[in-house]
Motif scaffolding. Structure first.
Motif, PDB file in Angstrom:
ATOM      1  N   UNK A   1      25.360 -12.492  -1.612  1.00  0.00           N
ATOM      2  CA  UNK A   1      23.996 -12.584  -0.934  1.00  0.00           C
ATOM      3  C   UNK A   1      24.012 -13.707  -0.007  1.00  0.00           C
ATOM      4  N   UNK A   2      24.729 -14.698  -0.075  1.00  0.00           N
ATOM      5  CA  UNK A   2      24.795 -16.012   0.772  1.00  0.00           C
ATOM      6  C   UNK A   2      23.467 -16.423   0.894  1.00  0.00           C
ATOM      7  N   UNK A   3      23.165 -16.931   1.989  1.00  0.00           N
ATOM      8  CA  UNK A   3      21.805 -17.618   2.355  1.00  0.00           C
ATOM      9  C   UNK A   3      20.619 -16.766   1.857  1.00  0.00           C
ATOM     10  N   UNK A   4      20.728 -15.343   1.607  1.00  0.00           N
ATOM     11  CA  UNK A   4      19.702 -14.653   1.307  1.00  0.00           C
ATOM     12  C   UNK A   4      19.349 -14.730  -0.303  1.00  0.00           C
ATOM     13  N   UNK A   5      20.447 -15.234  -1.029  1.00  0.00           N
ATOM     14  CA  UNK A   5      20.363 -15.484  -2.484  1.00  0.00           C
ATOM     15  C   UNK A   5      19.214 -16.049  -2.907  1.00  0.00           C
ATOM     16  N   UNK A   6      18.091 -15.514  -3.642  1.00  0.00           N
ATOM     17  CA  UNK A   6      17.034 -16.369  -4.152  1.00  0.00           C
ATOM     18  C   UNK A   6      17.366 -17.329  -5.149  1.00  0.00           C
ATOM     19  N   UNK A   7      16.697 -18.458  -5.129  1.00  0.00           N
ATOM     20  CA  UNK A   7      17.090 -19.418  -6.160  1.00  0.00           C
ATOM     21  C   UNK A   7      15.864 -19.679  -7.324  1.00  0.00           C
ATOM     22  N   UNK A   8      14.846 -18.909  -7.234  1.00  0.00           N
ATOM     23  CA  UNK A   8      13.818 -18.866  -8.224  1.00  0.00           C
ATOM     24  C   UNK A   8      14.086 -18.025  -9.480  1.00  0.00           C
ATOM     25  N   UNK A   9      13.114 -17.769 -10.472  1.00  0.00           N
ATOM     26  CA  UNK A   9      13.569 -16.887 -11.460  1.00  0.00           C
ATOM     27  C   UNK A   9      13.517 -15.512 -10.981  1.00  0.00           C
ATOM     28  N   UNK A  10      14.355 -14.563 -11.713  1.00  0.00           N
ATOM     29  CA  UNK A  10      14.706 -13.353 -11.346  1.00  0.00           C
ATOM     30  C   UNK A  10      14.540 -12.393 -12.544  1.00  0.00           C
TER      31      UNK A  10
ATOM     32  N   UNK B   1       8.628 -15.253  -8.790  1.00  0.00           N
ATOM     33  CA  UNK B   1       7.741 -16.228  -8.154  1.00  0.00           C
ATOM     34  C   UNK B   1       7.139 -15.801  -6.807  1.00  0.00           C
ATOM     35  N   UNK B   2       7.358 -14.394  -6.642  1.00  0.00           N
ATOM     36  CA  UNK B   2       6.761 -13.838  -5.121  1.00  0.00           C
ATOM     37  C   UNK B   2       5.917 -12.505  -5.657  1.00  0.00           C
ATOM     38  N   UNK B   3       5.757 -12.291  -6.805  1.00  0.00           N
ATOM     39  CA  UNK B   3       4.983 -11.058  -6.979  1.00  0.00           C
ATOM     40  C   UNK B   3       3.827 -11.604  -7.663  1.00  0.00           C
ATOM     41  N   UNK B   4       2.694 -10.716  -7.263  1.00  0.00           N
ATOM     42  CA  UNK B   4       1.492 -11.212  -8.172  1.00  0.00           C
ATOM     43  C   UNK B   4       1.190 -10.480  -9.503  1.00  0.00           C
ATOM     44  N   UNK B   5       0.228 -11.023 -10.094  1.00  0.00           N
ATOM     45  CA  UNK B   5       0.242 -10.434 -11.728  1.00  0.00           C
ATOM     46  C   UNK B   5      -0.122  -9.062 -11.766  1.00  0.00           C
ATOM     47  N   UNK B   6      -1.031  -8.498 -10.744  1.00  0.00           N
ATOM     48  CA  UNK B   6      -1.220  -7.253 -10.757  1.00  0.00           C
ATOM     49  C   UNK B   6      -0.101  -6.030 -10.450  1.00  0.00           C
ATOM     50  N   UNK B   7       0.600  -6.451  -9.557  1.00  0.00           N
ATOM     51  CA  UNK B   7       1.996  -5.696  -9.221  1.00  0.00           C
ATOM     52  C   UNK B   7       2.720  -5.689 -10.374  1.00  0.00           C
ATOM     53  N   UNK B   8       3.041  -7.063 -10.705  1.00  0.00           N
ATOM     54  CA  UNK B   8       3.849  -7.052 -12.092  1.00  0.00           C
ATOM     55  C   UNK B   8       3.418  -6.316 -13.318  1.00  0.00           C
ATOM     56  N   UNK B   9       2.263  -6.293 -13.531  1.00  0.00           N
ATOM     57  CA  UNK B   9       1.578  -5.507 -14.579  1.00  0.00           C
ATOM     58  C   UNK B   9       1.931  -4.039 -14.360  1.00  0.00           C
ATOM     59  N   UNK B  10       1.638  -3.304 -12.942  1.00  0.00           N
ATOM     60  CA  UNK B  10       2.010  -2.184 -12.701  1.00  0.00           C
ATOM     61  C   UNK B  10       3.605  -1.855 -13.016  1.00  0.00           C
ATOM     62  N   UNK B  11       4.473  -2.676 -12.490  1.00  0.00           N
ATOM     63  CA  UNK B  11       5.691  -2.587 -12.324  1.00  0.00           C
ATOM     64  C   UNK B  11       6.400  -2.624 -13.895  1.00  0.00           C
ATOM     65  N   UNK B  12       5.912  -3.512 -14.661  1.00  0.00           N
ATOM     66  CA  UNK B  12       6.283  -3.714 -16.189  1.00  0.00           C
ATOM     67  C   UNK B  12       5.920  -2.451 -16.903  1.00  0.00           C
ATOM     68  N   UNK B  13       4.653  -1.682 -16.430  1.00  0.00           N
ATOM     69  CA  UNK B  13       3.997  -0.790 -17.302  1.00  0.00           C
ATOM     70  C   UNK B  13       4.947   0.665 -16.766  1.00  0.00           C
ATOM     71  N   UNK B  14       5.241   0.830 -15.556  1.00  0.00           N
ATOM     72  CA  UNK B  14       6.070   1.927 -15.104  1.00  0.00           C
ATOM     73  C   UNK B  14       7.348   1.839 -15.785  1.00  0.00           C
TER      74      UNK B  14
END
Length: 130
Positions: free
Chosen positions: A50-59, A98-111
């Motif tokens: 990924x080079x410079x595009x590699x995220x450094x936060x939690x995945x 660190x870039x997703x909001x809790x509402x979207x995360x809830x939907x993603x995890x539920x799906x």
């Protein structure tokens, strides 16, 4: 933005979900022993690819229903969603927590849970929350 505490709270609120570490001791959540979300730090080869595009936060790794959903998420919001060659052909997406909001995360995890839960359990849960 979302945290690991949010992931844990959302996942464990879903029926028959358990938390059990992955083989490398990272947190993972399962429904009837099928993983649907897990902590997924990038490996060195992935960071190099990924080079410079590699995220450094939690995945967060998240199971999705199919490859079409994966492709759509990555295309629609590459600031949040990504994939690596390791996941080619596999219905899972990586999420910059660190870039997703809790509402979207809830939907993603539920799906993700629906994608892995047995059909009867998923149907009962949908009926209960309709």
């Amino acid at each position: 933005m979302a945290t690991w505490d949010d992931v844990r709270r959302i996942a464990l609120a879903l029926p028959e979900t358990t938390e059990r570490p992955t083989y490398d001791q990272a947190p993972a959540w399962r429904v009837r022993d099928k993983s649907f979300v897990w902590e997924r730090p990038l490996r060195r080869g992935e960071q190099e690819a990924l080079g410079d595009a590699a995220p450094d936060g939690p995945i967060l790794g998240v199971r999705v229903p199919d490859l079409g959903v994966k492709e759509a998420l990555v295309a629609d919001d590459p600031a949040v969603y990504l994939t690596t060659p390791h996941f080619d052909g596999y219905p899972a997406v990586l999420v910059r927590l660190d870039r997703i909001d809790v509402d979207e995360l809830t939907e993603l995890i539920t799906e993700a849970w629906y994608a892995r839960a047995p059909k009867r359990l998923a149907t009962a849960h949908r009926a209960e929350h309709a």
